[in-house]
Design a protein around this motif. Structure first.
Motif, PDB file in Angstrom:
ATOM      1  N   ASN A  20      75.229  70.606 -30.118  1.00 60.38           N
ATOM      2  CA  ASN A  20      74.996  70.112 -31.425  1.00 60.38           C
ATOM      3  C   ASN A  20      75.155  70.793 -32.604  1.00 60.38           C
ATOM      4  N   HIS A  38      79.636  69.675 -28.242  1.00 61.61           N
ATOM      5  CA  HIS A  38      78.943  68.643 -27.292  1.00 61.61           C
ATOM      6  C   HIS A  38      78.565  68.858 -26.182  1.00 61.61           C
ATOM      7  N   LEU A  86      77.172  62.676 -32.004  1.00 63.76           N
ATOM      8  CA  LEU A  86      77.703  63.314 -30.600  1.00 63.76           C
ATOM      9  C   LEU A  86      77.002  62.722 -29.502  1.00 63.76           C
ATOM     10  N   SER A  87      75.775  62.459 -29.553  1.00 59.15           N
ATOM     11  CA  SER A  87      75.103  61.887 -28.423  1.00 59.15           C
ATOM     12  C   SER A  87      75.843  60.703 -27.694  1.00 59.15           C
ATOM     13  N   PHE A  90      81.631  59.267 -25.755  1.00 62.34           N
ATOM     14  CA  PHE A  90      82.158  59.213 -24.314  1.00 62.34           C
ATOM     15  C   PHE A  90      81.070  58.051 -23.536  1.00 62.34           C
ATOM     16  N   ARG A  91      80.181  57.456 -24.294  1.00 64.81           N
ATOM     17  CA  ARG A  91      79.115  56.587 -23.318  1.00 64.81           C
ATOM     18  C   ARG A  91      79.825  55.477 -23.140  1.00 64.81           C
TER      19      ARG A  91
ATOM     20  N   ARG C  27      77.177  64.960 -19.776  1.00 65.92           N
ATOM     21  CA  ARG C  27      78.165  64.965 -20.822  1.00 65.92           C
ATOM     22  C   ARG C  27      79.552  65.283 -20.386  1.00 65.92           C
ATOM     23  N   ARG C  30      81.234  62.641 -18.163  1.00 66.30           N
ATOM     24  CA  ARG C  30      81.566  61.477 -18.960  1.00 66.30           C
ATOM     25  C   ARG C  30      83.000  61.821 -19.886  1.00 66.30           C
ATOM     26  N   CYS C  31      82.806  63.276 -20.315  1.00 68.65           N
ATOM     27  CA  CYS C  31      84.142  63.541 -20.993  1.00 68.65           C
ATOM     28  C   CYS C  31      85.476  63.310 -20.358  1.00 68.65           C
ATOM     29  N   SER C  34      86.355  59.938 -19.691  1.00 67.46           N
ATOM     30  CA  SER C  34      86.792  59.350 -20.776  1.00 67.46           C
ATOM     31  C   SER C  34      88.289  59.612 -21.281  1.00 67.46           C
ATOM     32  N   MET C  93      90.038  60.673 -29.659  1.00 69.06           N
ATOM     33  CA  MET C  93      89.335  59.510 -28.987  1.00 69.06           C
ATOM     34  C   MET C  93      89.700  58.226 -29.861  1.00 69.06           C
TER      35      MET C  93
END
Lengths: 101, 63, 93
Positions: A20, A38, A86-87, A90-91, C27, C30-31, C34, C93
């Motif tokens: 962050n 990230h 940021l959190s 991609f979720r 994280r 997940r990146c 994606s 994205m």
């Protein structure tokens, strides 16, 4: 700031301090990448940087491979809204994993 | 490695971090990380089986 | 990365290190997920730049499986890129 040989050898707790933060990463060939950090992959030390757009949606992502990182320099701190964006990044992109994790 | 052609086989998989080692690294989150990694690896293996990709460039840029 | 020495001795420090590692690994994974079906620009060693549609990566990030790889000398429909050859990659994205 952290230089190359140091970067891959840092501990997860060290890398976590950069999450962050707005950073400038210098990669092999003196190429520089600026963005919000990230995450750092703890397996490869690769750095995921995000450039947030104006709108809530769009952003671009650059990833510098851990073996090519020469320097990481902190240049700014995220406010609460930026940290939230940021959190959540991609979720929503992993339907096959949703629910299982 | 047989699924890929001679120029394409990643015939070693270093760092297959399994079981006890994973547990040491990820603690209570081990199962979650393992599930995500398994899903990704399955995707990779399936795509390689179907598409038979060849390495580009043929010779590594960096040894 | 390996466990830091402080982490092995002290259970509280070990737990904190495991939590940090898991958060960052999740994280990162997940990146990677994606990126599927997105157009990715790769900057490689020897000043080689290519673009391709991302398929998948193996979990140790040794290889990227891509399609429609646009190289300086033409298009390769299905390809594997060695991660060791890559300096950085980027996508929208």
């Amino acid at each position: 700031m952290s230089t190359t040989s140091a970067w891959r050898q840092q501990t997860p707790r060290d890398w976590e301090h950069y999450v962050n933060k707005q950073v400038t990463v210098t990669a092999h060939g003196q190429q520089q990448h600026r963005g919000w950090l990230h995450t750092v992959d703890p397996v490869t030390a690769s750095v995921v940087l995000v450039q947030l757009g104006e709108a809530a949606g769009g952003c671009s992502v650059s990833v510098v491979m851990g073996h090519a990182v020469e320097q990481v320099e902190v240049v700014g701190e995220a406010d609460e809204e930026t940290a939230m964006r940021l959190s959540s990044l991609f979720r929503s992109e992993a339907p096959e994993l949703r629910g299982s994790v | 490695g047989a699924r890929l052609g001679t120029t394409a086989a990643p015939n070693e998989r270093p760092g297959a971090r399994r079981g006890a080692e994973m547990r040491k690294l990820y603690g209570v989150d081990t199962a979650k990380i393992q599930a995500m990694e398994a899903a990704l690896q399955l995707n990779f293996d399936r795509n390689c089986d179907r598409k038979l990709p060849k390495y580009w460039p043929v010779i590594p840029l960096r040894l | 990365s390996s466990l830091s020495t402080s982490g092995e001795a002290d259970p509280v420090a070990l737990r904190a290190e495991q939590r940090a590692r898991a958060m960052m690994r999740e994280r990162f994974l997940r990146c990677l997920i994606s990126m599927a079906n997105k157009k990715i620009q790769f900057l490689m060693y020897e000043r080689v730049t290519v673009a391709a549609v991302f398929g998948a990566s193996d979990i140790d990030v040794l290889n990227f499986q891509v399609s429609d790889l646009q190289t300086p000398i033409g298009v390769q429909t299905e390809a594997l890129i060695r991660c060791q050859d890559v300096i950085s990659y980027s996508f929208d994205m």
